[in-house]
Write a protein that holds these residues in place. Sequence first.
Motif, short mmCIF file in Angstrom:
data_model
loop_
_atom_site.label_atom_id
_atom_site.label_comp_id
_atom_site.label_asym_id
_atom_site.label_seq_id
_atom_site.Cartn_x
_atom_site.Cartn_y
_atom_site.Cartn_z
N HIS A 37 0.80 -1.22 0.00
CA HIS A 37 0.00 0.00 0.00
C HIS A 37 0.84 1.28 0.00
O HIS A 37 0.30 2.37 -0.10
CB HIS A 37 -0.94 0.01 1.20
CG HIS A 37 -0.24 0.07 2.52
ND1 HIS A 37 0.36 -1.04 3.08
CD2 HIS A 37 -0.01 1.09 3.36
CE1 HIS A 37 0.91 -0.68 4.23
NE2 HIS A 37 0.72 0.61 4.42
N LEU A 38 2.17 1.15 0.08
CA LEU A 38 3.03 2.34 0.16
C LEU A 38 2.88 3.24 -1.06
O LEU A 38 2.61 4.44 -0.93
CB LEU A 38 4.50 1.93 0.29
CG LEU A 38 5.50 3.10 0.22
CD1 LEU A 38 5.42 3.93 1.48
CD2 LEU A 38 6.90 2.60 -0.01
N LEU A 39 3.04 2.70 -2.26
CA LEU A 39 3.00 3.54 -3.45
C LEU A 39 1.62 4.13 -3.72
O LEU A 39 1.53 5.33 -3.99
CB LEU A 39 3.54 2.77 -4.66
CG LEU A 39 5.00 2.33 -4.53
CD1 LEU A 39 5.43 1.57 -5.77
CD2 LEU A 39 5.91 3.51 -4.26
N SER A 41 -0.63 4.91 -1.56
CA SER A 41 -0.87 5.96 -0.56
C SER A 41 -0.05 7.20 -0.84
O SER A 41 -0.49 8.32 -0.62
CB SER A 41 -0.60 5.44 0.86
OG SER A 41 0.78 5.20 1.06
N ARG A 42 1.16 7.02 -1.38
CA ARG A 42 1.98 8.18 -1.75
C ARG A 42 1.43 8.88 -2.98
O ARG A 42 1.55 10.08 -3.15
CB ARG A 42 3.44 7.79 -1.97
CG ARG A 42 4.15 7.23 -0.74
CD ARG A 42 4.00 8.16 0.46
NE ARG A 42 4.69 7.66 1.60
CZ ARG A 42 4.09 7.06 2.64
NH1 ARG A 42 2.80 6.88 2.63
NH2 ARG A 42 4.80 6.63 3.66
N ALA A 43 0.80 8.10 -3.86
CA ALA A 43 0.19 8.69 -5.06
C ALA A 43 -0.93 9.65 -4.67
O ALA A 43 -1.17 10.63 -5.37
CB ALA A 43 -0.32 7.59 -5.98
N THR A 44 -1.59 9.40 -3.55
CA THR A 44 -2.65 10.32 -3.11
C THR A 44 -2.07 11.67 -2.69
O THR A 44 -2.79 12.65 -2.59
CB THR A 44 -3.46 9.74 -1.93
OG1 THR A 44 -2.62 9.55 -0.80
CG2 THR A 44 -4.12 8.42 -2.32
N LEU A 45 -0.76 11.72 -2.44
CA LEU A 45 -0.10 12.98 -2.10
C LEU A 45 0.30 13.77 -3.35
O LEU A 45 0.89 14.83 -3.24
CB LEU A 45 1.15 12.71 -1.26
CG LEU A 45 0.92 12.01 0.08
CD1 LEU A 45 2.24 11.67 0.73
CD2 LEU A 45 0.08 12.89 0.99
N GLY A 46 -0.01 13.22 -4.50
CA GLY A 46 0.29 13.92 -5.74
C GLY A 46 1.45 13.34 -6.52
O GLY A 46 1.86 13.90 -7.54
N ALA A 47 1.99 12.23 -6.07
CA ALA A 47 3.11 11.61 -6.78
C ALA A 47 2.62 10.95 -8.06
O ALA A 47 1.55 10.34 -8.08
CB ALA A 47 3.78 10.56 -5.89
N GLU A 48 3.39 11.08 -9.11
CA GLU A 48 3.13 10.36 -10.34
C GLU A 48 4.09 9.18 -10.35
O GLU A 48 5.29 9.35 -10.50
CB GLU A 48 3.36 11.24 -11.56
CG GLU A 48 3.04 10.56 -12.86
CD GLU A 48 3.27 11.48 -14.05
OE1 GLU A 48 3.73 10.96 -15.07
OE2 GLU A 48 3.00 12.68 -13.94
N ILE A 49 3.57 7.99 -10.16
CA ILE A 49 4.41 6.80 -9.97
C ILE A 49 4.25 5.85 -11.15
O ILE A 49 3.13 5.51 -11.52
CB ILE A 49 4.04 6.08 -8.66
CG1 ILE A 49 4.26 7.03 -7.48
CG2 ILE A 49 4.81 4.79 -8.51
CD1 ILE A 49 3.74 6.49 -6.16
N THR A 50 5.37 5.45 -11.71
CA THR A 50 5.39 4.47 -12.78
C THR A 50 6.21 3.28 -12.30
O THR A 50 7.34 3.45 -11.84
CB THR A 50 6.03 5.05 -14.05
OG1 THR A 50 5.31 6.20 -14.44
CG2 THR A 50 6.03 4.03 -15.17
N ILE A 51 5.64 2.10 -12.39
CA ILE A 51 6.35 0.89 -11.97
C ILE A 51 6.78 0.15 -13.22
O ILE A 51 5.96 -0.17 -14.08
CB ILE A 51 5.45 0.00 -11.09
CG1 ILE A 51 5.06 0.78 -9.82
CG2 ILE A 51 6.16 -1.30 -10.76
CD1 ILE A 51 4.03 0.08 -8.97
#
Length: 56
Positions: A37-39, A41-51
């Motif tokens: 759930h780390l990524l 939950s961080r995406a809700t802070l505005g992070a654009e995450i690509t795995i």
Amino acid sequence: MEAQDIRAVNALVIAALIADGTSTIREMFHVRRGYGHLLPSRATLGAEITIIPGGR
């Protein structure tokens, strides 16, 4: 950056959130193993995450 354990992953993700530009964190298998759930939950802070699949 390379994450060595679950605490390092969290610290690197937080550092990447406040850094300018693009950050790449390798060896994120710790997150998949036990902290999935780390990524999101961080995406809700505005992070654009690509795995990108790969690694261990």
